[in-house]
Design a protein around this motif. Sequence first.
Motif, short mmCIF file in Angstrom:
data_model
loop_
_atom_site.label_atom_id
_atom_site.label_comp_id
_atom_site.label_asym_id
_atom_site.label_seq_id
_atom_site.Cartn_x
_atom_site.Cartn_y
_atom_site.Cartn_z
N ALA A 75 30.24 -30.96 -49.04
CA ALA A 75 30.50 -29.57 -48.66
C ALA A 75 30.02 -28.60 -49.73
O ALA A 75 29.44 -27.55 -49.41
CB ALA A 75 31.99 -29.38 -48.37
N LEU A 76 30.24 -28.93 -51.00
CA LEU A 76 29.78 -28.05 -52.07
C LEU A 76 28.25 -27.99 -52.14
O LEU A 76 27.67 -26.92 -52.31
CB LEU A 76 30.36 -28.48 -53.41
N LEU A 77 27.58 -29.15 -51.99
CA LEU A 77 26.11 -29.17 -52.03
C LEU A 77 25.52 -28.39 -50.86
O LEU A 77 24.57 -27.62 -51.03
CB LEU A 77 25.59 -30.61 -52.02
N VAL A 78 26.08 -28.59 -49.68
CA VAL A 78 25.55 -27.89 -48.51
C VAL A 78 25.87 -26.39 -48.60
O VAL A 78 25.05 -25.56 -48.21
CB VAL A 78 26.09 -28.52 -47.20
N ALA A 79 27.02 -26.04 -49.16
CA ALA A 79 27.33 -24.62 -49.37
C ALA A 79 26.32 -23.99 -50.34
O ALA A 79 25.82 -22.89 -50.10
CB ALA A 79 28.75 -24.45 -49.90
N LEU A 80 26.01 -24.70 -51.42
CA LEU A 80 25.02 -24.20 -52.38
C LEU A 80 23.65 -24.06 -51.71
O LEU A 80 22.96 -23.04 -51.88
CB LEU A 80 24.93 -25.11 -53.60
N PHE A 81 23.26 -25.07 -50.93
CA PHE A 81 22.01 -24.99 -50.18
C PHE A 81 22.01 -23.75 -49.29
O PHE A 81 21.02 -23.02 -49.22
CB PHE A 81 21.82 -26.26 -49.32
N THR A 82 23.13 -23.49 -48.62
CA THR A 82 23.22 -22.36 -47.69
C THR A 82 23.14 -21.03 -48.42
O THR A 82 22.51 -20.08 -47.93
CB THR A 82 24.50 -22.46 -46.84
N VAL A 83 23.75 -20.95 -49.59
CA VAL A 83 23.65 -19.73 -50.40
C VAL A 83 22.18 -19.46 -50.75
O VAL A 83 21.68 -18.34 -50.58
CB VAL A 83 24.51 -19.84 -51.68
N VAL A 84 21.48 -20.50 -51.22
CA VAL A 84 20.08 -20.34 -51.61
C VAL A 84 19.22 -20.00 -50.39
O VAL A 84 18.39 -19.07 -50.44
CB VAL A 84 19.56 -21.61 -52.33
N ALA A 85 19.41 -20.72 -49.29
CA ALA A 85 18.62 -20.47 -48.08
C ALA A 85 18.86 -19.05 -47.57
O ALA A 85 17.91 -18.37 -47.14
CB ALA A 85 18.98 -21.49 -47.01
N THR A 86 20.09 -18.59 -47.63
CA THR A 86 20.42 -17.24 -47.17
C THR A 86 19.74 -16.20 -48.06
O THR A 86 19.20 -15.20 -47.55
CB THR A 86 21.95 -17.04 -47.17
N ALA A 87 19.75 -16.43 -49.35
CA ALA A 87 19.11 -15.50 -50.28
C ALA A 87 17.60 -15.44 -50.08
O ALA A 87 16.98 -14.40 -50.30
CB ALA A 87 19.43 -15.88 -51.72
N ILE A 88 17.01 -16.54 -49.63
CA ILE A 88 15.56 -16.58 -49.40
C ILE A 88 15.20 -16.01 -48.03
O ILE A 88 14.28 -15.19 -47.91
CB ILE A 88 15.04 -18.03 -49.51
N ALA A 89 15.92 -16.41 -47.00
CA ALA A 89 15.46 -16.16 -45.63
C ALA A 89 16.17 -15.02 -44.91
O ALA A 89 15.66 -14.56 -43.89
CB ALA A 89 15.61 -17.45 -44.82
#
Length: 143
Positions: A75-89
């Motif tokens: 959950a923490l890794l996917v949350a971090l991924f989502t934060v980064v993806a959101t900031a990019i896209a």
Amino acid sequence: MTAGWQDGLLLIGRVAIGAIFVMSGFGKLMNLSGFTAGMEAAGVPAASFTAPLGAAIEFFGGLAIILGAWTWLAALLVALFTVVATAIAHRYWAVPAEQMAAQQTQFMKNLAIIGGLLAFAAAGPGRISIDGFRWRRENSRYL
């Protein structure tokens, strides 16, 4: 321990959130060159490394959440991924006016998903999970 109905709700929640990442990550893994090209076009540094890493975190992290395996870490890794993806896209403040509403909706959806992932990291997956099964097996002498 949670009540039976709470375990059922946690299972439904894990499947609902995890499915988004499994499906999206699978698509990216099956078209890794396209995903990498998209990241390069967005100006992401080291896209040839970060694209496969992100796709793998998305797919396998989503699968781990669904199964309730290493849930807090997934959950923490996917949350971090989502934060980064959101900031990019989904930088709705930096797009043309005709795209702003759609990107703001995507941004807010991702914010809600991040909240759900953090809740799973904190609360755990419930008893209907691999983590729950392992906990019961390891602690059966205390039950």
